[in-house]
Design a protein around this motif. Sequence first.
Motif, PDB file in Angstrom:
ATOM      1  N   MET A  76     -45.459 -24.328 -53.424  1.00  0.00           N
ATOM      2  CA  MET A  76     -45.033 -25.124 -54.572  1.00  0.00           C
ATOM      3  C   MET A  76     -43.659 -25.745 -54.333  1.00  0.00           C
ATOM      4  SD  MET A  76     -46.112 -26.114 -57.518  1.00  0.00           S
ATOM      5  CE  MET A  76     -45.583 -26.718 -59.116  1.00  0.00           C
ATOM      6  N   ILE A  77     -42.723 -24.924 -53.827  1.00  0.00           N
ATOM      7  CA  ILE A  77     -41.385 -25.425 -53.532  1.00  0.00           C
ATOM      8  C   ILE A  77     -41.448 -26.498 -52.453  1.00  0.00           C
ATOM      9  CG2 ILE A  77     -39.110 -24.799 -52.635  1.00  0.00           C
ATOM     10  CD1 ILE A  77     -39.428 -22.089 -53.934  1.00  0.00           C
ATOM     11  N   GLN A  78     -42.326 -26.280 -51.475  1.00  0.00           N
ATOM     12  CA  GLN A  78     -42.470 -27.263 -50.407  1.00  0.00           C
ATOM     13  C   GLN A  78     -42.982 -28.602 -50.950  1.00  0.00           C
ATOM     14  OE1 GLN A  78     -44.991 -25.354 -47.505  1.00  0.00           O
ATOM     15  NE2 GLN A  78     -43.260 -24.425 -46.439  1.00  0.00           N
ATOM     16  N   ASP A  79     -43.855 -28.541 -51.960  1.00  0.00           N
ATOM     17  CA  ASP A  79     -44.360 -29.775 -52.568  1.00  0.00           C
ATOM     18  C   ASP A  79     -43.219 -30.576 -53.182  1.00  0.00           C
ATOM     19  OD1 ASP A  79     -46.935 -29.131 -51.854  1.00  0.00           O
ATOM     20  OD2 ASP A  79     -47.445 -28.235 -53.789  1.00  0.00           O
ATOM     21  N   PHE A  80     -42.316 -29.892 -53.873  1.00  0.00           N
ATOM     22  CA  PHE A  80     -41.193 -30.588 -54.504  1.00  0.00           C
ATOM     23  C   PHE A  80     -40.188 -31.076 -53.462  1.00  0.00           C
ATOM     24  CE2 PHE A  80     -42.760 -28.440 -58.313  1.00  0.00           C
ATOM     25  CZ  PHE A  80     -42.645 -29.470 -59.250  1.00  0.00           C
ATOM     26  N   GLU A  81     -40.016 -30.324 -52.397  1.00  0.00           N
ATOM     27  CA  GLU A  81     -39.120 -30.777 -51.324  1.00  0.00           C
ATOM     28  C   GLU A  81     -39.664 -32.042 -50.673  1.00  0.00           C
ATOM     29  OE1 GLU A  81     -38.855 -27.432 -48.727  1.00  0.00           O
ATOM     30  OE2 GLU A  81     -37.247 -26.462 -49.873  1.00  0.00           O
ATOM     31  N   LEU A  82     -40.983 -32.063 -50.420  1.00  0.00           N
ATOM     32  CA  LEU A  82     -41.600 -33.249 -49.836  1.00  0.00           C
ATOM     33  C   LEU A  82     -41.536 -34.422 -50.809  1.00  0.00           C
ATOM     34  CD1 LEU A  82     -43.178 -34.626 -47.587  1.00  0.00           C
ATOM     35  CD2 LEU A  82     -45.292 -33.727 -48.597  1.00  0.00           C
ATOM     36  N   ALA A  83     -41.762 -34.159 -52.098  1.00  0.00           N
ATOM     37  CA  ALA A  83     -41.696 -35.216 -53.104  1.00  0.00           C
ATOM     38  C   ALA A  83     -40.288 -35.796 -53.182  1.00  0.00           C
ATOM     39  CB  ALA A  83     -42.126 -34.676 -54.466  1.00  0.00           C
ATOM     40  N   ALA A  84     -39.278 -34.935 -53.142  1.00  0.00           N
ATOM     41  CA  ALA A  84     -37.887 -35.407 -53.177  1.00  0.00           C
ATOM     42  C   ALA A  84     -37.575 -36.235 -51.930  1.00  0.00           C
ATOM     43  CB  ALA A  84     -36.936 -34.219 -53.283  1.00  0.00           C
ATOM     44  N   TRP A  85     -38.094 -35.804 -50.784  1.00  0.00           N
ATOM     45  CA  TRP A  85     -37.905 -36.575 -49.547  1.00  0.00           C
ATOM     46  C   TRP A  85     -38.547 -37.954 -49.675  1.00  0.00           C
ATOM     47  CZ3 TRP A  85     -41.100 -38.947 -46.067  1.00  0.00           C
ATOM     48  CH2 TRP A  85     -40.558 -39.301 -44.832  1.00  0.00           C
ATOM     49  N   ASN A  86     -39.777 -37.992 -50.204  1.00  0.00           N
ATOM     50  CA  ASN A  86     -40.471 -39.271 -50.375  1.00  0.00           C
ATOM     51  C   ASN A  86     -39.702 -40.208 -51.309  1.00  0.00           C
ATOM     52  OD1 ASN A  86     -42.651 -38.715 -48.688  1.00  0.00           O
ATOM     53  ND2 ASN A  86     -43.851 -37.792 -50.324  1.00  0.00           N
ATOM     54  N   LEU A  87     -39.240 -39.685 -52.426  1.00  0.00           N
ATOM     55  CA  LEU A  87     -38.522 -40.523 -53.390  1.00  0.00           C
ATOM     56  C   LEU A  87     -37.221 -41.049 -52.804  1.00  0.00           C
ATOM     57  CD1 LEU A  87     -39.062 -38.491 -56.695  1.00  0.00           C
ATOM     58  CD2 LEU A  87     -40.234 -40.578 -55.958  1.00  0.00           C
TER      59      LEU A  87
ATOM     60  N   LYS B  48     -56.287 -33.641 -45.499  1.00  0.00           N
ATOM     61  CA  LYS B  48     -56.884 -33.469 -46.829  1.00  0.00           C
ATOM     62  C   LYS B  48     -58.156 -34.299 -47.029  1.00  0.00           C
ATOM     63  CE  LYS B  48     -53.286 -31.013 -48.253  1.00  0.00           C
ATOM     64  NZ  LYS B  48     -53.349 -29.596 -48.656  1.00  0.00           N
ATOM     65  N   ASN B  49     -58.359 -35.290 -46.156  1.00  0.00           N
ATOM     66  CA  ASN B  49     -59.509 -36.202 -46.235  1.00  0.00           C
ATOM     67  C   ASN B  49     -59.509 -37.056 -47.509  1.00  0.00           C
ATOM     68  OD1 ASN B  49     -61.792 -37.327 -44.996  1.00  0.00           O
ATOM     69  ND2 ASN B  49     -63.165 -36.112 -46.266  1.00  0.00           N
ATOM     70  N   ILE B  50     -58.349 -37.252 -48.098  1.00  0.00           N
ATOM     71  CA  ILE B  50     -58.184 -38.189 -49.212  1.00  0.00           C
ATOM     72  C   ILE B  50     -56.854 -38.910 -49.025  1.00  0.00           C
ATOM     73  CG2 ILE B  50     -59.552 -36.927 -50.933  1.00  0.00           C
ATOM     74  CD1 ILE B  50     -56.929 -35.777 -52.009  1.00  0.00           C
ATOM     75  N   TRP B  51     -56.778 -40.117 -49.576  1.00  0.00           N
ATOM     76  CA  TRP B  51     -55.527 -40.866 -49.498  1.00  0.00           C
ATOM     77  C   TRP B  51     -54.577 -40.466 -50.621  1.00  0.00           C
ATOM     78  CZ3 TRP B  51     -54.554 -43.537 -45.204  1.00  0.00           C
ATOM     79  CH2 TRP B  51     -55.638 -43.985 -44.438  1.00  0.00           C
ATOM     80  N   ALA B  52     -55.111 -40.148 -51.786  1.00  0.00           N
ATOM     81  CA  ALA B  52     -54.275 -39.816 -52.943  1.00  0.00           C
ATOM     82  C   ALA B  52     -53.620 -38.455 -52.771  1.00  0.00           C
ATOM     83  CB  ALA B  52     -55.117 -39.832 -54.214  1.00  0.00           C
ATOM     84  N   ARG B  53     -52.482 -38.278 -53.424  1.00  0.00           N
ATOM     85  CA  ARG B  53     -51.809 -36.981 -53.398  1.00  0.00           C
ATOM     86  C   ARG B  53     -52.652 -35.934 -54.115  1.00  0.00           C
ATOM     87  NH1 ARG B  53     -47.226 -40.193 -55.365  1.00  0.00           N
ATOM     88  NH2 ARG B  53     -45.888 -40.741 -53.610  1.00  0.00           N
ATOM     89  N   ASP B  54     -52.541 -34.698 -53.651  1.00  0.00           N
ATOM     90  CA  ASP B  54     -53.282 -33.616 -54.291  1.00  0.00           C
ATOM     91  C   ASP B  54     -52.352 -32.662 -55.033  1.00  0.00           C
ATOM     92  OD1 ASP B  54     -52.054 -32.677 -52.049  1.00  0.00           O
ATOM     93  OD2 ASP B  54     -53.733 -31.453 -51.370  1.00  0.00           O
ATOM     94  N   ASP B  55     -51.103 -33.091 -55.271  1.00  0.00           N
ATOM     95  CA  ASP B  55     -50.179 -32.281 -56.058  1.00  0.00           C
ATOM     96  C   ASP B  55     -49.388 -33.199 -56.983  1.00  0.00           C
ATOM     97  OD1 ASP B  55     -47.232 -32.769 -54.994  1.00  0.00           O
ATOM     98  OD2 ASP B  55     -48.545 -32.733 -53.240  1.00  0.00           O
TER      99      ASP B  55
ATOM    100  N   ILE C  67     -44.008 -35.231 -61.566  1.00  0.00           N
ATOM    101  CA  ILE C  67     -43.147 -34.343 -62.347  1.00  0.00           C
ATOM    102  C   ILE C  67     -41.676 -34.714 -62.163  1.00  0.00           C
ATOM    103  CG2 ILE C  67     -42.330 -31.954 -62.548  1.00  0.00           C
ATOM    104  CD1 ILE C  67     -45.185 -31.048 -61.937  1.00  0.00           C
ATOM    105  N   LEU C  68     -41.275 -35.016 -60.931  1.00  0.00           N
ATOM    106  CA  LEU C  68     -39.884 -35.393 -60.676  1.00  0.00           C
ATOM    107  C   LEU C  68     -39.526 -36.698 -61.380  1.00  0.00           C
ATOM    108  CD1 LEU C  68     -39.357 -34.490 -56.895  1.00  0.00           C
ATOM    109  CD2 LEU C  68     -38.565 -33.245 -58.923  1.00  0.00           C
ATOM    110  N   VAL C  69     -40.443 -37.661 -61.362  1.00  0.00           N
ATOM    111  CA  VAL C  69     -40.181 -38.936 -62.043  1.00  0.00           C
ATOM    112  C   VAL C  69     -40.090 -38.716 -63.552  1.00  0.00           C
ATOM    113  CG1 VAL C  69     -41.095 -41.233 -62.537  1.00  0.00           C
ATOM    114  CG2 VAL C  69     -41.214 -40.326 -60.216  1.00  0.00           C
ATOM    115  N   VAL C  70     -40.980 -37.902 -64.100  1.00  0.00           N
ATOM    116  CA  VAL C  70     -40.946 -37.596 -65.539  1.00  0.00           C
ATOM    117  C   VAL C  70     -39.633 -36.912 -65.905  1.00  0.00           C
ATOM    118  CG1 VAL C  70     -41.957 -36.130 -67.327  1.00  0.00           C
ATOM    119  CG2 VAL C  70     -43.436 -37.519 -65.869  1.00  0.00           C
TER     120      VAL C  70
END
Length: 217
Positions: free
Chosen positions: A1-12, A33-40, A45-48
Motif C-alpha cells: 500500500m505504501i509502495q502504491d502511494f510512493e509510486l503515485a507521488a513519483w508519477n505526479l 498486470k495485462n491491463i493499461w489502466a491502474r489497478d490501485d 486519492i492523492l489528487v483528492v
Amino acid sequence: MIQDFELAAWNLTYLCIQPRLVYKQLFYHKQTKNIWARDDPATVILVVFALALSAIGWGVYYRRSPFGVAYLAILMIARDFLGAGVIVATAVWLLSKVFLVPSDPASHEIGSSLEWGYAFDVHTNSFFPLYLSLYLIQLFLAPLITKDRWVCLWLGNTLYLVAFAQYIYITYLGVNALPFLIRSELLLFPLIPLTLLYVISLLGFNVSSAVLRLYFG
C-alpha cells in the motif's frame, strides 16, 4: 500500500517536469498486470487530498465558514475533478473508437482498445499540473492577478493558458503511448482555439477575475 502511494507521488511529480517518462512505465504495467489502466486508487486519492487542502486555502482567503469550505471541497472534488473526468474520459474513449483505430481491421490487434479506466487515468494525470496552476499557484497570485491592470490580466490569463495547454498535451501523451492507436495528434487540436481565445482575452478580458467571481460570487 505504501509502495502504491510512493509510486503515485513519483508519477505526479514527473508529470510536471517530464511527463513522457511517466507513460514509459505503462509497458511494464501492461506486461505485469495485462491491463493499461491502474489497478490501485493511490493517484486519485492523492489528487483528492490535494484538492481538499486547496479548498481550505481558498476558504480561508474568501473567509468561508467550515460548512462553506466543506461545500467548496465537494465542488472541487466531485465536479471539477471526478465529474469533468468522467466527461473527458468518455469523450476520449469514444473518439478513440471512431478516429484513432486503424481503418484496416487486420492491422488492429485483437482485444486492443482504449480502456475507459485508462482514459480516466489519463485525465487524472493531466489534471494534476492543471491543479498546481489553477488551484494552488492562482491562490497565491489571486491578490495580484485580479487587479484592474493589463499586466495583471496578462499574468492571470497566461496562467490559464499554461494550465489548459499542459492538460491537453499530457492527455495527448497518454493516448499516444498506446501502440495500437493512430492519429493521436488530433487530441492536440484544442490548442488552436485555446491560443486564439488567449490572444483575444488580452484585449481586456481578465479570465482569473471572471472565473473567481463565478466560482466564489
